[in-house]
Design a protein around this motif. Sequence first.
Motif, PDB file in Angstrom:
ATOM      1  N   ASP C  70       0.720  -0.884  -0.193  1.00 26.11           N
ATOM      2  CA  ASP C  70       0.119   0.295   0.309  1.00 26.11           C
ATOM      3  C   ASP C  70       0.704   0.620  -0.144  1.00 26.11           C
ATOM      4  O   ASP C  70       1.347   1.840   1.318  1.00 26.11           O
ATOM      5  N   SER C  71       2.101   1.188  -0.805  1.00 26.72           N
ATOM      6  CA  SER C  71       1.926   2.304  -0.831  1.00 26.72           C
ATOM      7  C   SER C  71       2.447   3.086  -2.559  1.00 26.72           C
ATOM      8  O   SER C  71       2.185   2.502  -3.694  1.00 26.72           O
ATOM      9  N   GLU C  73       4.157   4.333  -4.053  1.00 22.95           N
ATOM     10  CA  GLU C  73       5.348   4.015  -5.408  1.00 22.95           C
ATOM     11  C   GLU C  73       5.223   2.228  -5.776  1.00 22.95           C
ATOM     12  O   GLU C  73       5.228   2.089  -6.650  1.00 22.95           O
ATOM     13  N   ALA C  74       4.695   1.374  -5.069  1.00 19.19           N
ATOM     14  CA  ALA C  74       3.875   0.005  -5.121  1.00 19.19           C
ATOM     15  C   ALA C  74       3.079   0.425  -6.709  1.00 19.19           C
ATOM     16  O   ALA C  74       3.396  -0.419  -7.555  1.00 19.19           O
ATOM     17  N   GLU C  77       4.847   1.135  -9.618  1.00 17.04           N
ATOM     18  CA  GLU C  77       5.322  -0.035  -9.780  1.00 17.04           C
ATOM     19  C   GLU C  77       4.115  -0.733 -11.035  1.00 17.04           C
ATOM     20  O   GLU C  77       4.678  -1.035 -11.492  1.00 17.04           O
ATOM     21  N   SER C  78       2.763  -1.067 -10.376  1.00 18.11           N
ATOM     22  CA  SER C  78       2.393  -1.706 -10.883  1.00 18.11           C
ATOM     23  C   SER C  78       1.790  -1.487 -12.097  1.00 18.11           C
ATOM     24  O   SER C  78       1.482  -1.942 -13.175  1.00 18.11           O
TER      25      SER C  78
END
Lengths: 388, 513, 351
Positions: C70-71, C73-74, C77-78
């Motif tokens: 849960d960020s 950045e993630a 990325e996805s």
Amino acid sequence: MRNRRNHTGLINGTASLISIALGLIFGFLLLLVFNASFAVSGFNNLMTTGFASSEKLAKVFYQSAPLLMTGLSVAFAFKTGLFNIGATGQYTLGAFFALMGVVQFRLPWWMGLILGMVGGALLGLIPGVCKALFNVNEVITSIMFNWIALFAVNLSINNMPLMLANAWGAINKDRTAALTSSKFMAYNPNATIPKAGLDKLLGSNYMNIGVFIAILVAVIIWIVMNRTTFGYELKACGYNRHASNYAGINAKRNIILSMTISGALAGIGGGLYYLSGTAQYTLVKSLLGMGFNGIPVALLASSNPIGTIFSALFVSYIQVGGDALQPEYSREIIDIIIAAIIYLSAFSLLMRGWIAKRLLRNQKDNTNMGDEAPAEPANEAESGVKAQ
Amino acid sequence: MSEYVIEMLNITKKFPGIIANDDITLQLKKGEIHALLGENGAGKSTLMSVLFGLYQPEAGEIKKDGEIVKINDPNDANRLNIGMVHQHFKLVEIFSVLDNIILGVEQTKNGFLQKKDARRKVMELSEKYGLQVDPDALIEDIGVGMQQRVEILKMLFRDNDILIFDEPTAVLTPQEIDELMQIMRNFAREGKSILFITHKLNEIMAVADRVTVLRKGKCIGTLDVADTDVDQLAEMMVGRKVNFSVDKAPSKPGEPALTVRNLMVGDKRHTKKKVNNVSFCVHKGEIVGIAGIDGNGQSELVYALTGLTKPESGVVYIGEHDITHNSIRERNDLGLSHIPEDRHKYGLVLDYTLAENLILKNYYTEEFQRHGFLRFDEMYRYSEELIRRFDIRSGQGSATVTRSMSGGNQQKAIVARELSLQPEVLIAVQPTRGLDVGAIEYIHKQIVAARDDRKAVLLVSLELDEVMSLSDRILVMYEGEIVAEVQGSSATAHELGLYMSGANRQAPMEVEA
Amino acid sequence: MKKVLSILLALVLVMGLYTFAAAEGTYEIALVTDVGNIDDHSFNQSTWEGVKAFAEDKGISYNYYRPSEDSDEARVESMKSAIDKGAKTIVCPGYLFATSAATIATQYPDVNILLIDTAPTSDKPLTNVYSILYQEEQSGYFAGYAAVKDGYTKLGFLGGMAVPAVVRYGYGFVQGADAAAVEMGLTDVTMKYWYCDSFAPSDDIKIKMDGWYTEGTEVVFACGGGIYLSAIAAATAANGKVIGVDVDQALDSDLIITSAMKNLKNSVVLALTKLYDNGGTWGDLGGTTATLGAADDCTGLPTAKDSWRFKTFTVDEYTAIFNKVKSGEIVVSNNIDTAPTVTAVTVDYQN
């Protein structure tokens, strides 16, 4: 004279590698089961994504830093004969202390990390004291303190308006401040762990020097365990509390110290993760997986601090590879596959016993034992079981 | 019908790297007492495990009454009426005597225990063979002698007629040993066959009809006891001539080194004291032995002296120092060495190397430590020296993990460590337990040498022979008290036995010094 | 050693299979979930349904991605993974995407982004982003109006966190109830109003709701993520009723009398249709934020037979009030800074 040590290292290393191979084969079988047409490309992704681009490599490093710390925490406790299943609570409290440092007290990141260490240590201290003074099993206390830590942290953050994201321009307050938001950067520009240009080098915001801090800590722990009298005492207590007591070592003090240090390590992990600038602590009511993932990391490394570096990198690598299985495999399936690989890998402990037996047999067949036979065979079989 | 009830023919059992039983043949006649003699590690336990189906032999066969039988597990053995009294009793501590006897063969009706018949049968057996027990007493409340009787009754209750006794005399007083021998003779007269495992030669001479000797996994021979003597048996067992007597000059006691006054140690569960008002003194240059049956407070006395537990009251001095409230480390630093009774529990960190174990008590001294870092070169140098001086043998020298070492060499390592600390006082508890004759001789010599080096030695042992041959003075402990003091040279086993069993005691002694 | 060898052999075989690496899939339309999954009975799910309906209708490849944590950045990325897998359009449901969607939009100007329920956090206009907001106050209005019309006089509003969307729902609910009470000439309608500061169910919320139902509250509008579960738990014990939110939650419990919906599925289909009709770019829509409401059929109550659980209030009555809002005859205030003025209903704002 010291080849015995190298021998142990060889056995441990081989055991870990075989376990990893077994885990990967099992993972491949699962890929086949869940979606056969993409199993091969999926496995390829799983195995290569971590090195496929510098961005992904950065993510491997990013995730491995906190994993390494919680793994180290569990491994350290294992070495001293304790099972610290409370790493997740210590990690949570460490995260809270670290965030409190940089947000509430406007301290620089390294002070935050130190505070995180203190937070984890405090929470490790309690099960240590209970074990040493009242002989309460550390597993039970530390499990309970996982929940106590979680809810205490959530409660505290809820009542510290400055800590919440909505104090810094966001609309939500279910998580802590975004340390990289422009409003927060103006308030405390030193809150996040420095990236030292690595983010530019690898082209990813994930990258910072956290993983190097973690590796440094692992090396320090290795030195403490293997080169100092303190480590000698701790390991002696871990292997045989009675004998240590008999030898005049203060076993109670060592239990407390050991749990405290173990907690401090997990606390640093919490700090490393939440001061990275990318993660925000969310107020959820479930324990953080990072602490529990430390257990397989430690097992895979046979509790060797240096081994922990590699096993943390491996686990992180597999997790990053797992993400790349999307969208052909859903996240839940991926979690199952990764968990299966990691936990099979952690079977290295079993594997070690098996290899040791094999090697021992070969050795004994080749060379006669020279002097007397070791004890009674019946007893030997028994102690062999215990040793595992 | 075969002459033999049980025959173990050409049994071979191998373990990785070792042949535990090499072509061993043992034939047990009906109604005989057959002794199985051998040192620790000779293969006695393995052979019995094969008989009980715990191990399957690589070669050889077992016959019962001339018929070949296959024994896959202890239940098979039980069906063949083979029973065993283990050296360490297999009893449920919190169950009554009767419950322990019927455990596993209980009669039930509609799911409820039927103990009436069982009780009658137990009482009959108990009377018939003179095995007095209280069927309703809890095991934890009765002495070891009675516990052994319970084990014997367990076999009889199951109608076993092949009875195996594994080192049965280790826990008994000389008088109790005599009784046991008589009971064994009664069994033999009844037509039961007895296999008597021991390493005590006198007992074999006293009770056995035939004896089979094992050495290093091989069968050395089977003899009629009437045609042999102790010296021949000893030579067969050890493989060379053995000198049982310990050569030592008369002691010349100096000033007091270890003084104990009115020491009391309590018991968590009972009001009765484990150590009750014990006072004595050990002088420099003498060996004081403490004789007694297991469980009469010797262990607790030693724990209190070495600091492993706290006494309730009383005072302990090393030389002039009152150490009653000192930590273990402080006692060690004042010159107290301790060879513990349980070398695996207390004596060694089994997963440490030999070198690491040899510095277990002085790793923190300047010699082995600088700024908190261990000095490995010093550790290995010291370890090599001790290995050489005390002839400790192991696979990889200093780097051997002690778990892989033989019991004798583990014990040698402990003795080496404790004596090398240059102690003022050496407390040696069961220093030769489970060791072979060679190692026993060696350790006895070291203890006498320490005495001659003006150390004070307190020897606690359950082996009466050991106490008698080493001690300059002997104290006898019974139920936590010292009930007698005798000169080592003049003591007899019979006299000591009476004190040990509580049948006799001297008038309360004045404490010297 | 044999076993070790065979294991190694097997590994080599697996490696060998790489040479036959099957073609990887590519997906033109991608949904990236905020943190949850596509079966969350909420945003992710109804957005996903919209993506699915549109893509299957047009025969376009599609799939979804879930971030590793849960960020922001993630989430970035996805979205990058989705682009690597051939995504030309990315649908982002939820306010958590405000920053990450802006990051991707800047980095990949050729990728179209459909942002649901929030506008991107950006200084510059992003021509490849089209954002959709909703007039939640209208849905809340319908729910409040319907409840009072159906005879409920003791209402409750359980809000999640006081984010703008939730506040709009709540204030709309107050306005609707008030309008109905005025219309019916009632003066005894009361409403308890509370934000629980969470989007997850918890015992604390249930205890509070227990209290409300015990004090006589008949129906509670549970507005925010999973907190409706706590309301239902309390309602079950007290035989009370619940009003659902965002999507038709009728299937979740028999106690849900209606749901204040925003038609995410419909709006996703509408937006994607416009995108593809325009040749695969947003065109004029790029960089704009649409606020959809009754006029676009994107707010309202569910009228399916199984979901309509009013005792006396009829679909015709609902259609009448809906059309008034749709035509602009009734304007529901979307002011979230001050509580709406009421004339007939007594609102008890609790802390």
